[in-house]
Design an enzyme around this catalytic site. Structure first.
Site, PDB file in Angstrom:
ATOM      1  CB  SER A 557      -6.396  -2.014  -2.747  1.00  0.00           C
ATOM      2  OG  SER A 557      -7.060  -0.882  -2.210  1.00  0.00           O
ATOM      3  CE1 TYR A 570      -4.107   1.498  -6.645  1.00  0.00           C
ATOM      4  CE2 TYR A 570      -6.111   1.450  -5.323  1.00  0.00           C
ATOM      5  CZ  TYR A 570      -4.764   1.216  -5.450  1.00  0.00           C
ATOM      6  OH  TYR A 570      -4.059   0.695  -4.389  1.00  0.00           O
TER       7      TYR A 570
END
Length: 680
Positions: A557, A570
């Site tokens: 990500s 996350y």
């Protein structure tokens, strides 16, 4: 008189019925034809035409586009200019001058068999029962005993124009005959009507089946060898999975191959019997068989209970012997005009007590090769039960395998796609980004294992990708080591091995630091950081054993480098994944395993994570409506574009499709330009 369409439609129905039953013919084996009158648009007079299955294709699924249409008068006139058996291959090009109109499909080598025989309808098939008689040492005698005057023996002759002339002459000399047994090859039947021709084909096949059943001796393959019996199902599949990467290395030494595993009773029984070494060494006989299975298989000569390390070591020795023997076979028979030697690796590997792996350029080719070897086992059983299995001479096999016409056929094959013969395993592929990646990989020629926690979603994606010749599904929790191992076992049993692994499974819980629980932290790290590690570790075991290199791709990500708000768990786990890429790239490079990553921005549309609550959490963080989240993300990028699942899939293909061969340890941003996430 039936119309043109009626003749072709009746032929297709007959072909499909015959081809649907494996007792009648093998996949893509045999051909059928029908003759009838049609109006010549040039002269206005009637002209006799023949509709015949063209080159390639399969009787069971034959459509009108698969038929060649030729003028019978011109086809038969070729007999007057036939230059003899030494130049009979030239006649295939001459068939093009016999085509009617656009002619339909390309005529096959067997066109002469159909056109020269004086019968309105002709079937040429490869039934196991018929080939058993055709490959028996005293096949001519057995044919007479089985059929009397109804079926005539034709000695082995390579398919071609001369064989058509031979069968035509035999039919003329034996008006009482309904067909013939072609030595070392198959059967041909004929009839005045389509119904009569089909009935005659089935009569020959069923009569041969009954003859073998009644006359055949029990246990034609001999007694069971101690220690070679089939292992219990769970044990043999576990052993097959353990051996599969090593077997794929053997089958792919010259060129990467996809595999197929078969542990059916017919295979296990053959490999357990005393006569299997002798029979396997004799090789297959029917041209359709050995063109797909090679002249003989590689057979492990150890009992099923031998230590796995011993089996692997012995397989390597046998592979070296196989390659040397295949090269010697080529040298014995090649001449100045022979095509160059093709791959010297086996297409069939038999493991007593475990089963058979077959190999090909794609899953269908590998599966069909295995089916053909099962046909060969059935043929050997039939021939040995009433006589002795006696295949055609090795020199004749070479003439078929290295036939100039076969080489030309291979040259006409379309260029393989970028990921042809590669096997991918994608985690989290039941939806969103993973699903898009799976679609792109299959479109580029790969076989894909759809791994997902949701078994139903995974199965649905595998089905929409084309089913088991393209994709299979496995239910897997990436936090569970046993389930991951089982997923890779399923992959190697489905496709022979694994080449490309995509760590995509993920979850996200967006909370500020003070609201993030240890459970939130552990869950995300277990799935993405720990899960990616476990998947990569299992992937490395398979990839190293195969010795073919490979790719591991992490879907990380932009959050792995960008400090966004309210996202500690996350983003931290994505940073963990990002560094795994660097660490594994450094460690696995010596095995030619490349490890790279993709850093997407938030993918809203089609995302399982966003649909599961992450979208609402992020929208709340930014103070916008959830349905505006994709637009919001796009507006904060340099390009002002929303990132979709297929954009991430494009990056995965860019990393694995063959152009970036010298790239490892790289992260590709797929974020439409987020300056704060630029890599440094």
């Amino acid at each position: 008189m039936p119309g043109t369409n009626d003749i072709a439609e009746a032929l297709l129905r007959r072909s499909n019925r015959l081809g649907a039953d494996p007792r009648n013919t093998n996949y893509a084996g045999g051909n059928t034809s029908a003759k009838g009158l049609d109006r010549d648009p040039v002269t206005g007079s009637d002209v006799e035409l023949m509709w015949v299955k063209g080159s390639g294709g399969d009787l069971g699924t034959l459509k009108e586009s698969g038929l060649a249409v030729l003028r019978v008068d011109r086809l038969r006139a070729l007999a007057d200019v036939y230059p003899g058996v030494e130049r009979e291959d030239e006649m295939v090009a001459a068939f093009d001058y016999c085509l009617h109109g656009k002619g339909g499909a390309a005529p096959s080598i067997d066109t002469a068999m159909h056109g020269l025989v004086d019968a309105a309808h002709v079937d040429h098939l490869h039934p196991d029962s018929g080939i058993a008689l055709a490959c028996a040492a005293d096949g001519e005698k057995l044919t007479a005993e089985c059929f009397g005057d109804a079926v005539v023996w034709v000695p082995w002759r390579r398919p071609g124009f001369q064989l058509g002339l031979d069968i035509s002459a035999i039919k003329t000399a034996h008006p009482e005959a309904i067909g013939c047994i072609l030595g070392g090859h198959g059967i041909t039947a004929w009839g005045a009507t389509s119904e009569e021709c089909e009935a005659n084909s089935l009569r020959i096949i069923r009569t041969a089946e009954a003859f073998l059943a009644e006359r055949g001796r029990p246990e034609p393959f001999g007694a069971v060898l101690p220690g070679y019996e089939a292992l219990p199902e769970a044990d043999r599949r576990a052993r097959a999975a353990a051996l599969a990467p090593h077997l794929r290395a053997i089958a792919s030494a010259d060129k990467p191959q996809v595999g197929h595993f078969n542990d059916s009773e017919v295979v296990l029984d053959f490999a357990a019997r005393a006569e299997h070494p002798r029979l396997a060494a004799l090789g297959t006989s029917c041209p359709d068989h050995f063109l797909r299975t090679k002249v003989r298989p590689l057979v492990l000569d150890l009992p099923a209970t031998a230590p796995i390390e011993d089996a692997i070591a012995r397989l390597k020795e046998l592979h070296a012997e196989y390659r040397a023997e295949y090269a010697a076979y080529y040298q014995r028979h090649a001449d100045a005009d022979s095509p160059a030697m093709r791959g010297a690796d086996p297409a069939i590997i038999l493991i007593p007590g475990v089963g058979m792996f077959s190999y090909g350029k794609d899953k269908q080719t590998a599966r069909v090769a295995g089916e053909f070897y099962v046909n060969a086992i059935n043929v050997m059983r039939g021939a040995e039960s009433v006589s002795t299995y006696s295949p055609i001479e090795e020199s004749e096999k070479f003439r078929i395998e290295y036939w100039a016409l076969e080489e030309a056929k291979l040259a006409r094959m379309p260029k393989p796609k970028a990921l042809a013969a590669r096997v991918a395993l994608v985690t989290g592929a039941g939806s969103g980004i993973g699903k898009a990646i799976a679609h792109r990989l299959v479109a580029e020629g790969a076989c894909v294992v759809i791994a997902d926690l949701d078994a139903e979603n995974a199965a649905a994606v595998a089905e929409e990708l084309g089913g088991p010749d393209k994709a299979v599904s496995v239910a897997v929790d990436v936090t569970d080591e046993a389930q991951i191992a089982a997923a890779f076992d399923a992959a190697v049993l489905a496709f022979g091995g694994v080449d490309l692994v995509v760590n995509n499974a993920g979850i996200s819980i967006s909370k500020p630091l003070l609201e993030t629980s240890a459970k939130d932290w552990d869950l995300q790290h277990d799935i993405m950081a720990r899960g990616s590690f476990l998947v990569s570790r299992e992937a490395a075991r398979v990839l190293i054993a195969q010795g073919l290199g490979g790719d591991i791709v992490y879907i990380a990500s932009k959050n792995s480098v960008f400090a966004g708000p309210n996202n500690i768990a996350y983003s931290a786990t994505k940073a963990d994944q990002a560094h795994q890429v660097r660490l594994l790239a450094a460690e696995l490079g010596e095995h030619q395993i490349r490890v790279n990553g993709v850093n997407p921005d938030g993918v809203v549309r089609g995302s399982g994570i966003f649909a599961g609550g992450w979208g609402a959490q992020r929208a709340a963080t930014y103070g916008i409506e959830e349905n505006k989240l994709g637009e919001f993300y796009a507006q904060r990028t340099i390009l002002k574009r929303e990132v979709l699942p297929e954009h991430v899939a494009n990056a995965v293909f860019a990393l694995t499709g063959g152009e970036l061969t010298h790239t490892t340890g790289l992260h590709i941003p797929v974020d439409a330009g987020v300056a704060a996430a630029f890599l440094r």
